[in-house]
Design a protein around this motif. Structure first.
Motif, PDB file in Angstrom:
ATOM      1  N   UNK A 221      15.745   6.918  -6.555  1.00 48.47           N
ATOM      2  CA  UNK A 221      15.703   8.330  -6.205  1.00 48.47           C
ATOM      3  C   UNK A 221      14.406   8.838  -5.626  1.00 48.47           C
ATOM      4  N   UNK A 222      13.489   7.946  -5.237  1.00 44.47           N
ATOM      5  CA  UNK A 222      12.232   8.397  -4.647  1.00 44.47           C
ATOM      6  C   UNK A 222      12.228   8.223  -3.132  1.00 44.47           C
ATOM      7  N   UNK A 223      13.346   7.773  -2.574  1.00 46.66           N
ATOM      8  CA  UNK A 223      13.447   7.629  -1.139  1.00 46.66           C
ATOM      9  C   UNK A 223      12.814   6.377  -0.576  1.00 46.66           C
ATOM     10  N   UNK A 224      12.224   5.533  -1.443  1.00 48.02           N
ATOM     11  CA  UNK A 224      11.572   4.316  -0.954  1.00 48.02           C
ATOM     12  C   UNK A 224      12.593   3.197  -0.766  1.00 48.02           C
ATOM     13  N   UNK A 225      13.266   2.837  -1.849  1.00 45.15           N
ATOM     14  CA  UNK A 225      14.285   1.799  -1.771  1.00 45.15           C
ATOM     15  C   UNK A 225      13.768   0.385  -1.801  1.00 45.15           C
ATOM     16  N   UNK A 226      12.528   0.149  -1.341  1.00 43.79           N
ATOM     17  CA  UNK A 226      12.010  -1.217  -1.233  1.00 43.79           C
ATOM     18  C   UNK A 226      10.563  -1.270  -1.706  1.00 43.79           C
TER      19      UNK A 226
ATOM     20  N   UNK B 104       0.815  -1.209   0.000  1.00 45.46           N
ATOM     21  CA  UNK B 104       0.000   0.000   0.000  1.00 45.46           C
ATOM     22  C   UNK B 104       0.852   1.264   0.000  1.00 45.46           C
ATOM     23  N   UNK B 105       1.985   1.228   0.675  1.00 43.23           N
ATOM     24  CA  UNK B 105       2.835   2.422   0.763  1.00 43.23           C
ATOM     25  C   UNK B 105       3.348   2.879  -0.606  1.00 43.23           C
ATOM     26  N   UNK B 106       3.423   1.974  -1.566  1.00 42.18           N
ATOM     27  CA  UNK B 106       3.924   2.338  -2.896  1.00 42.18           C
ATOM     28  C   UNK B 106       2.951   3.222  -3.660  1.00 42.18           C
ATOM     29  N   UNK B 107       1.662   3.130  -3.312  1.00 45.80           N
ATOM     30  CA  UNK B 107       0.590   3.865  -3.990  1.00 45.80           C
ATOM     31  C   UNK B 107       0.486   3.515  -5.472  1.00 45.80           C
TER      32      UNK B 107
END
Length: 194
Positions: free
Chosen positions: A172-177, A154-157
């Motif tokens: 480069x979006x700060x997610x990494x995973x 869900x966090x990926x949207x």
């Protein structure tokens, strides 16, 4: 690689007739999207025997995703057969090659990358439960769902993936995973800038 993570639905792929008239290309994505690309994903719809286009400076990997098989006959005498369900071949884009259908039309996933700019790795995997993909600076993943359905955390949207769709997981979006869960079969392409 300056782009955003997103899902590209199969009905959004741009379809173009080959110059030699023997098939179609459904372009999934090219990066960068304007000018000379460093890498490109597409699906070739091969309707009859004929030559492939030559791409100097480009490496490519072809995966049979639909149809009864394809023979690739190179000008140096080398011959490879791509048999169902998902045979594949990596080769230099400079090589002259002619395709021969074994029994009717085929659809072939086509990964192409500029060898001086990108390192590409293509993995064919079953999707049975969760899979994790890690992006880092200079690394992008492209996930092409061959069969089934899947959903990112869900966090990926990101919207769900259906068979034939492709997800782009950008650096480069700060997610990494990114966690992907579902059932089916996929191609996971890791693209790293040199």
């Amino acid at each position: 690689m300056s782009h955003q993570s997103r899902v590209i639905a199969a009905n959004e792929y741009r379809r173009e007739r080959w110059k030699n008239g023997t098939g179609w290309t459904r372009e999934i994505i090219r990066m960068p999207e304007t000018g000379e690309w460093d890498w490109r994903l597409s699906i070739a719809e091969i309707e009859q025997d004929g030559p492939f286009s030559v791409f100097p400076g480009i490496d490519r990997e072809l995966v049979l995703i639909r149809g009864n098989g394809l023979r690739l006959r190179f000008s140096d005498g080398e011959v490879h057969e791509l048999a169902p369900p998902h045979a594949r071949l990596r080769f230099a884009g400079e090589r002259e090659v002619r395709s021969e259908l074994l029994d009717g039309p085929t659809h072939d996933f086509n990964l192409m990358w500029r060898r001086e700019a990108v390192v590409a790795e293509l993995l064919h995997r079953p999707l049975v439960g969760p899979m994790l993909f890690f992006t880092e600076p200079g690394v992008t993943w492209a996930i092409h769902l061959l069969a089934g359905q899947a959903q990112f955390d869900q966090a990926s949207e990101l919207p769900p993936l259906w068979a034939g769709d492709t997800a782009l997981l950008a650096d480069g979006e700060g997610r990494g995973r990114y966690a992907l869960e579902g059932g089916g079969e996929l191609l996971a392409i890791k693209l790293r800038l040199l």
